[in-house]
Design an enzyme around this catalytic site. Structure first.
Site, PDB file in Angstrom:
ATOM      1  N   TYR A 124      -4.232   9.590  -6.035  1.00 24.20           N
ATOM      2  CA  TYR A 124      -3.667   8.429  -5.330  1.00 24.20           C
ATOM      3  C   TYR A 124      -4.192   8.359  -3.890  1.00 24.20           C
ATOM      4  O   TYR A 124      -4.481   7.282  -3.373  1.00 24.20           O
ATOM      5  CB  TYR A 124      -2.140   8.490  -5.341  1.00 24.20           C
ATOM      6  CG  TYR A 124      -1.490   7.371  -4.564  1.00 24.20           C
ATOM      7  CD1 TYR A 124      -1.685   6.035  -4.913  1.00 24.20           C
ATOM      8  CD2 TYR A 124      -0.674   7.652  -3.460  1.00 24.20           C
ATOM      9  CE1 TYR A 124      -1.081   5.009  -4.192  1.00 24.20           C
ATOM     10  CE2 TYR A 124      -0.069   6.627  -2.750  1.00 24.20           C
ATOM     11  CZ  TYR A 124      -0.275   5.313  -3.115  1.00 24.20           C
ATOM     12  OH  TYR A 124       0.317   4.300  -2.399  1.00 24.20           O
ATOM     13  N   GLU A 163      10.158   3.704  -9.649  1.00 24.03           N
ATOM     14  CA  GLU A 163       9.614   2.633  -8.802  1.00 24.03           C
ATOM     15  C   GLU A 163      10.001   1.312  -9.472  1.00 24.03           C
ATOM     16  O   GLU A 163       9.865   1.172 -10.687  1.00 24.03           O
ATOM     17  CB  GLU A 163       8.083   2.762  -8.695  1.00 24.03           C
ATOM     18  CG  GLU A 163       7.420   1.648  -7.876  1.00 24.03           C
ATOM     19  CD  GLU A 163       5.900   1.853  -7.694  1.00 24.03           C
ATOM     20  OE1 GLU A 163       5.476   2.978  -7.362  1.00 24.03           O
ATOM     21  OE2 GLU A 163       5.154   0.887  -7.896  1.00 24.03           O
ATOM     22  N   TYR A 215       1.810   4.063   7.336  1.00 23.45           N
ATOM     23  CA  TYR A 215       2.254   5.421   6.993  1.00 23.45           C
ATOM     24  C   TYR A 215       1.412   6.430   7.767  1.00 23.45           C
ATOM     25  O   TYR A 215       0.189   6.265   7.913  1.00 23.45           O
ATOM     26  CB  TYR A 215       2.045   5.704   5.493  1.00 23.45           C
ATOM     27  CG  TYR A 215       3.083   5.150   4.540  1.00 23.45           C
ATOM     28  CD1 TYR A 215       4.284   4.591   4.972  1.00 23.45           C
ATOM     29  CD2 TYR A 215       2.849   5.211   3.166  1.00 23.45           C
ATOM     30  CE1 TYR A 215       5.204   4.102   4.048  1.00 23.45           C
ATOM     31  CE2 TYR A 215       3.770   4.722   2.242  1.00 23.45           C
ATOM     32  CZ  TYR A 215       4.951   4.169   2.696  1.00 23.45           C
ATOM     33  OH  TYR A 215       5.852   3.688   1.791  1.00 23.45           O
ATOM     34  N   ARG A 249      -9.559   1.828  -1.323  1.00 25.27           N
ATOM     35  CA  ARG A 249      -8.904   0.516  -1.231  1.00 25.27           C
ATOM     36  C   ARG A 249      -8.923   0.005   0.203  1.00 25.27           C
ATOM     37  O   ARG A 249      -9.319  -1.141   0.460  1.00 25.27           O
ATOM     38  CB  ARG A 249      -7.458   0.620  -1.740  1.00 25.27           C
ATOM     39  CG  ARG A 249      -6.677  -0.676  -1.510  1.00 25.27           C
ATOM     40  CD  ARG A 249      -5.346  -0.706  -2.223  1.00 25.27           C
ATOM     41  NE  ARG A 249      -4.422   0.382  -1.899  1.00 25.27           N
ATOM     42  CZ  ARG A 249      -3.172   0.453  -2.345  1.00 25.27           C
ATOM     43  NH1 ARG A 249      -2.688  -0.503  -3.120  1.00 25.27           N
ATOM     44  NH2 ARG A 249      -2.396   1.467  -2.023  1.00 25.27           N
ATOM     45  N   ARG A 285       5.284  -5.216   1.477  1.00 27.37           N
ATOM     46  CA  ARG A 285       6.500  -4.973   0.689  1.00 27.37           C
ATOM     47  C   ARG A 285       6.803  -6.133  -0.247  1.00 27.37           C
ATOM     48  O   ARG A 285       7.421  -5.960  -1.291  1.00 27.37           O
ATOM     49  CB  ARG A 285       7.694  -4.722   1.612  1.00 27.37           C
ATOM     50  CG  ARG A 285       7.529  -3.502   2.493  1.00 27.37           C
ATOM     51  CD  ARG A 285       7.361  -2.235   1.689  1.00 27.37           C
ATOM     52  NE  ARG A 285       7.139  -1.065   2.555  1.00 27.37           N
ATOM     53  CZ  ARG A 285       6.847   0.134   2.099  1.00 27.37           C
ATOM     54  NH1 ARG A 285       6.694   0.350   0.792  1.00 27.37           N
ATOM     55  NH2 ARG A 285       6.667   1.142   2.938  1.00 27.37           N
TER      56      ARG A 285
HETATM   57  C1  3EB Z   1       5.807   3.330  -1.474  1.00 34.33           C
HETATM   58  O1  3EB Z   1       6.596   2.519  -1.031  1.00 34.33           O
HETATM   59  C2  3EB Z   1       5.961   3.647  -2.925  1.00 34.33           C
HETATM   60  O2  3EB Z   1      -0.069   1.976  -3.203  1.00 34.33           O
HETATM   61  O3  3EB Z   1      -0.104  -0.052  -3.984  1.00 34.33           O
HETATM   62  C3  3EB Z   1       4.716   1.155  -4.180  1.00 34.33           C
HETATM   63  C4  3EB Z   1       4.014  -0.048  -4.376  1.00 34.33           C
HETATM   64  C5  3EB Z   1       4.020   2.288  -3.855  1.00 34.33           C
HETATM   65  C6  3EB Z   1       2.629  -0.103  -4.219  1.00 34.33           C
HETATM   66  C7  3EB Z   1       0.502   0.990  -3.679  1.00 34.33           C
HETATM   67  C8  3EB Z   1       2.646   2.236  -3.687  1.00 34.33           C
HETATM   68  C9  3EB Z   1       1.949   1.045  -3.868  1.00 34.33           C
HETATM   69  O4  3EB Z   1       4.969   3.904  -0.776  1.00 34.33           O
HETATM   70  C10 3EB Z   1       4.711   3.597  -3.695  1.00 34.33           C
END
Ligand code: 3EB
Length: 350
Positions: A163, A344, A224, A170, A237
């Site tokens: 990941y 998720e 992040y 990406r 989101r």
């Molecule tokens: C998160 O909030 C949980 O990498 O495209 C959720 C939705 C998550 C999309 C992505 C990752 C992704 O970090 C994981």
């Protein structure tokens, strides 16, 4: 599902989705239906293992866990035609494009470790580069929603989790296509694990852009800190799009994360409640920033990805307490992008 007779010619078309269980023999006719953008199945072997019976135009996701015999179906009110672009297969109408790409993940040549591109980094960069080139070429700048299926997502090669490798490639593709740092170019997304095999990505794009929505309870994923990997994940989101008569809300895969930290490690019930609290916060934020009628949790259709199939009754019980039984909920077993996440949840309202 019929086009509105009084729709103005200047209106954008409408988009419809459903989670349906078409009879085996109905699938091939479904894939020829007018207005069909995409059909996705999550059941490995659904079409008869290895007998080539898979009807054309149906995307099969090789989930790392148990699938479901329902399909996800995307349609529009407009005439659709099919095409290919590089490794992408797509169907598009005047206003919408649905596409998918499956890219083999090549391992690095021996002796090359850590030098240039890691396997999932490379596949992600190539997949997203092709997607952006297609959208640029055909004039669908609005990447509304994207779903990522990363082979052995929590596995590690060359010292980095798949990941995290994926996130490097990406982000680099977004940068190469000038889609960063503007937040308006960042789509709603989900990222799940698939079996060891190709990277599979499918997406919906449109002539017009969506409005990106963030969650006040969470740091934006693209911010992040480095403890989650060298490059942060590139997704919003949620995305809200105004298509004229129709408005659509795409809520990204949502997990038990506050700020940037995983909460309730090992407690799937609490993770489910926290994920739903995050979805409620995204809905509230959408209602604040989007110019449309307000949403609530009962207006949404849900897809729930659970790491352990045995958690299904626990997760279902939590959802039943929070959402009307009329809301469609689609459960799929898959690995989640962070090893400590057990669930998720994504949601869509159209
Ligand atoms: C998160 O909030 C949980 O990498 O495209 C959720 C939705 C998550 C999309 C992505 C990752 C992704 O970090 C994981």
């Amino acid at each position: 599902m019929t086009p509105r007779a009084n729709a103005l010619l200047t209106d954008a078309g409408e988009l419809f989705f459903s989670y349906a269980r078409p009879a085996d023999d109905a699938l091939s006719s479904l894939s020829r239906q007018e207005g069909l953008l995409g059909i996705i199945t999550f059941q490995t072997g659904f079409f008869g293992e290895g007998d080539g019976a898979k009807p054309e135009g149906i995307l099969q996701i090789p989930l790392s866990g148990r699938g479901d015999d329902r399909c996800e179906i995307w349609k529009t009110t407009q005439p659709v035609h099919a095409g290919t672009f590089g490794d992408i297969t797509y169907r598009c109408s005047r206003d919408f494009l649905f596409g998918s790409i499956a890219l083999a993940v090549a391992d690095l040549p021996a002796g090359n470790h850590g030098l240039i591109h890691l396997p999932l980094q490379n596949a992600a960069e190539l997949a997203y580069q092709q997607i952006f080139s297609l959208l640029d070429r055909h004039g669908y700048p609005g990447l509304l929603r994207i779903w990522n299926f990363v082979p052995d997502i929590n596995g590690v090669s060359h010292g980095l989790e798949h990941y995290r490798q994926f996130n490097i490639g990406r982000q680099d593709a977004f940068l190469a296509h000038s889609r960063l740092p503007s937040r308006q170019n960042i789509p709603a997304a989900s990222a799940l694990g698939s079996v060891d095999g190709p990277l599979v990505v499918y997406f919906l794009a449109a002539r017009r852009n969506s409005v990106a929505v963030e969650n006040p309870r969470q740091i934006s994923a693209y911010h992040y800190p480095q403890e989650y990997g060298p490059s942060s994940p590139t997704f919003s989101r949620a995305g809200w799009v105004d298509l004229g008569q129709q408005k659509i809300l795409f809520i990204s895969g949502t997990a038990s994360i506050i700020g940037h930290q995983t909460r309730h490690e090992g407690d799937v019930a609490a993770q489910t409640r926290e994920s739903m609290a995050n979805i409620a916060a995204v809905v509230a934020e959408t209602n604040r920033v989007a110019a449309g009628p307000p949403y609530d949790l009962n207006d949404l259709s849900y897809k729930v990805y659970l790491r352990r199939f045995t958690d299904l009754p626990i997760i279902r019980a939590e959802l039943d307490r929070l959402v009307t039984p009329k809301a469609p909920v689609f459960y799929l077993q898959a690995d989640i992008c962070r090893a400590d996440l057990l669930v998720e949840i994504e949601a869509t309202a159209g």
